[in-house]
Design a protein around this motif. Structure first.
Motif, PDB file in Angstrom:
ATOM      1  N   PRO A  78     -15.305 -11.733   3.685  1.00  0.00           N
ATOM      2  CA  PRO A  78     -14.439 -11.433   4.838  1.00  0.00           C
ATOM      3  C   PRO A  78     -13.578 -10.187   4.705  1.00  0.00           C
ATOM      4  CG  PRO A  78     -14.428 -13.783   4.392  1.00  0.00           C
ATOM      5  CD  PRO A  78     -15.200 -13.144   3.271  1.00  0.00           C
ATOM      6  N   SER A  79     -13.175  -9.827   3.479  1.00  0.00           N
ATOM      7  CA  SER A  79     -12.286  -8.679   3.314  1.00  0.00           C
ATOM      8  C   SER A  79     -13.004  -7.389   2.971  1.00  0.00           C
ATOM      9  CB  SER A  79     -11.251  -8.967   2.225  1.00  0.00           C
ATOM     10  OG  SER A  79     -11.896  -9.200   0.984  1.00  0.00           O
ATOM     11  N   THR A 339     -14.049  -1.905   3.943  1.00  0.00           N
ATOM     12  CA  THR A 339     -13.045  -2.948   4.103  1.00  0.00           C
ATOM     13  C   THR A 339     -12.882  -3.339   5.564  1.00  0.00           C
ATOM     14  OG1 THR A 339     -11.313  -1.264   4.182  1.00  0.00           O
ATOM     15  CG2 THR A 339     -11.808  -2.220   2.035  1.00  0.00           C
ATOM     16  N   THR A 340     -12.399  -4.563   5.770  1.00  0.00           N
ATOM     17  CA  THR A 340     -12.252  -5.084   7.128  1.00  0.00           C
ATOM     18  C   THR A 340     -10.804  -5.134   7.587  1.00  0.00           C
ATOM     19  OG1 THR A 340     -12.041  -7.382   6.392  1.00  0.00           O
ATOM     20  CG2 THR A 340     -14.290  -6.536   6.764  1.00  0.00           C
ATOM     21  N   LYS A 342      -8.866  -7.608   7.097  1.00  0.00           N
ATOM     22  CA  LYS A 342      -8.558  -8.986   7.488  1.00  0.00           C
ATOM     23  C   LYS A 342      -7.799  -9.765   6.425  1.00  0.00           C
ATOM     24  CE  LYS A 342     -12.537  -9.436  10.599  1.00  0.00           C
ATOM     25  NZ  LYS A 342     -13.801 -10.180  10.878  1.00  0.00           N
ATOM     26  N   ASP A 343      -7.911  -9.357   5.164  1.00  0.00           N
ATOM     27  CA  ASP A 343      -7.280 -10.111   4.085  1.00  0.00           C
ATOM     28  C   ASP A 343      -6.928  -9.130   2.973  1.00  0.00           C
ATOM     29  OD1 ASP A 343      -6.602 -11.756   1.947  1.00  0.00           O
ATOM     30  OD2 ASP A 343      -8.011 -13.329   2.525  1.00  0.00           O
ATOM     31  N   SER A 344      -5.710  -8.588   3.024  1.00  0.00           N
ATOM     32  CA  SER A 344      -5.339  -7.551   2.073  1.00  0.00           C
ATOM     33  C   SER A 344      -5.302  -8.064   0.634  1.00  0.00           C
ATOM     34  CB  SER A 344      -3.979  -6.959   2.452  1.00  0.00           C
ATOM     35  OG  SER A 344      -2.981  -7.957   2.448  1.00  0.00           O
ATOM     36  N   GLU A 347      -8.853  -8.151  -0.603  1.00  0.00           N
ATOM     37  CA  GLU A 347      -9.313  -6.769  -0.742  1.00  0.00           C
ATOM     38  C   GLU A 347      -8.758  -6.161  -2.028  1.00  0.00           C
ATOM     39  OE1 GLU A 347      -8.351  -2.481   1.308  1.00  0.00           O
ATOM     40  OE2 GLU A 347      -8.404  -4.264   2.600  1.00  0.00           O
TER      41      GLU A 347
END
Length: 370
Positions: A78-79, A339-340, A342-344, A347
């Motif tokens: 997700p990240s 990277t997205t 969405k979740d630092s 990441e």
């Protein structure tokens, strides 16, 4: 305010980026690795590919291939959708990709990516060249060359303080996209600076000012100086400054892993500067928490007993990237992740794992003095 110095620009830029700037910080491998201006999504491969690895005679097991494969495993997530790593130096060579990163790492068709604040290394190199030519000094005030740009109440800020992020300029909470002059003016329109040379605070506005210094002192555009002093002489055919990226001299470059590796090797060997300016590349001001040198290189001790490495990270257009090397160039690492946002936390953990794995197994005895 006096702004006649802006007339030195010999080329125009289109600032078509619309929307509020996002200034983001990535804490990776236990240090503040800061990226700048995530301006929007990137066009990336649509589907994941099986992880790919190549290697060329790593020396004495120095490159920990198992750790690298582990660091890249499980993508996309997700990240982070995909990643690329390129390792070179006296330890040998290894490249790997995972997840949605499907472009080649090397060769004429190598994948280009936005390098974000890694651009600062190129800008710092240009400034140091002008210092070596006697056209600038690291100790002279920026305001002497750019009169009227900063408020009259600001204390003198030296060129070296810009490059080492010890200028004291306030965080750019009011920054707006625009021309380099507009970016600087918007950034200093709110907040209060601290005394120059007393604190270390990473701030991208320092490098907008550095780019404007290059233009004022040379009488040419930043783009022209970058092309003629660095890109063409070094044969960096896949490094460019898109006209519509307002991050400009602070974070606008696009490059490849091969070009960044070549640039880092030449920079750290002193191929772009005289001895005094090369020394400045590795001189970090004696200020608490200072991480950046008078030439803009970040000094980073790799956790877990790893080596001290030098380089820079950056974030732009959905890429989080970095280039780091031991001082003796025993190992040079370039990485980039898709990277997205969405979740630092995830990441950060992923990038931390990649950087740690890339330098795992490095031994000083292989590269004495590195």
């Amino acid at each position: 305010m006096t702004n006649s110095w802006t007339s030195v620009r010999t080329s125009t830029r289109t600032n078509s980026v619309v929307g509020k700037a996002r200034w983001t910080a990535l804490v990776a491998a236990g240090a503040a690795l800061v990226g700048v201006a995530v301006l929007g999504p990137t066009s990336a491969p649509a589907s994941a590919a099986a992880p790919s690895w190549t290697r060329s005679a790593p020396v004495d097991g120095q490159i920990d291939i198992a750790a690298l494969r582990t660091a890249l495993a499980g993508l996309p997530e997700p990240s982070v959708r995909g990643a690329m790593v390129r390792i070179s130096g006296r330890d040998g060579r290894w490249t790997g990709t995972a997840g949605e990163w499907t472009a080649p790492v090397d060769g004429p068709h190598a994948g280009e990516f936005a390098v974000g604040s890694v651009t600062k290394l190129f800008t710092g190199a240009l400034v140091l060249q002008l210092v070596g030519e006697g056209r600038l000094s690291l100790d002279e005030p920026v305001q002497a060359h750019l009169p009227g740009l900063l408020p009259r109440s600001y204390a003198p800020i030296t060129v070296g303080q810009l490059l080492s992020h010890t200028s004291g300029l306030q965080k750019p909470e009011c920054v707006r996209p625009g021309s380099p002059v507009e970016v600087v003016r918007s950034a200093v329109s709110c907040g209060t600076p601290t005394a120059p040379g007393t604190t270390a605070q990473y701030n991208g506005i320092n490098y907008f000012l550095a780019g404007l210094l290059v233009e004022k002192v040379s009488g040419l555009s930043y783009e022209a100086e970058l092309r003629d002093r660095i890109l063409r002489p070094l044969g960096l055919r896949h490094t460019r400054l898109p006209a519509d990226d307002w991050a400009w001299a602070e974070g606008g470059l696009v490059s490849t892993s091969g070009d960044l590796t070549r640039f880092m090797n030449v920079l750290m060997r002193g191929g772009l500067h005289r001895p005094a300016e090369r020394a400045a590349l590795f001189t970090v001001p004696a200020i608490p928490d200072a991480q950046f040198s008078l030439g803009g290189l970040m000094r980073f001790p790799v956790p877990g007993g790893g080596p001290v490495v030098w380089g820079k990270t950056g974030t732009n257009h959905g890429y989080t990237s970095g280039v780091f090397a031991t001082q003796g160039l025993g190992r040079v690492v370039v990485y980039s992740t898709l990277t997205t946002g969405k979740d630092s936390a995830r990441e950060t953990a992923r990038v931390k794992g990649i950087v740690g794995a890339a330098f795992k197994g490095y031994r000083e005895r292989v590269a004495a003095g590195a």
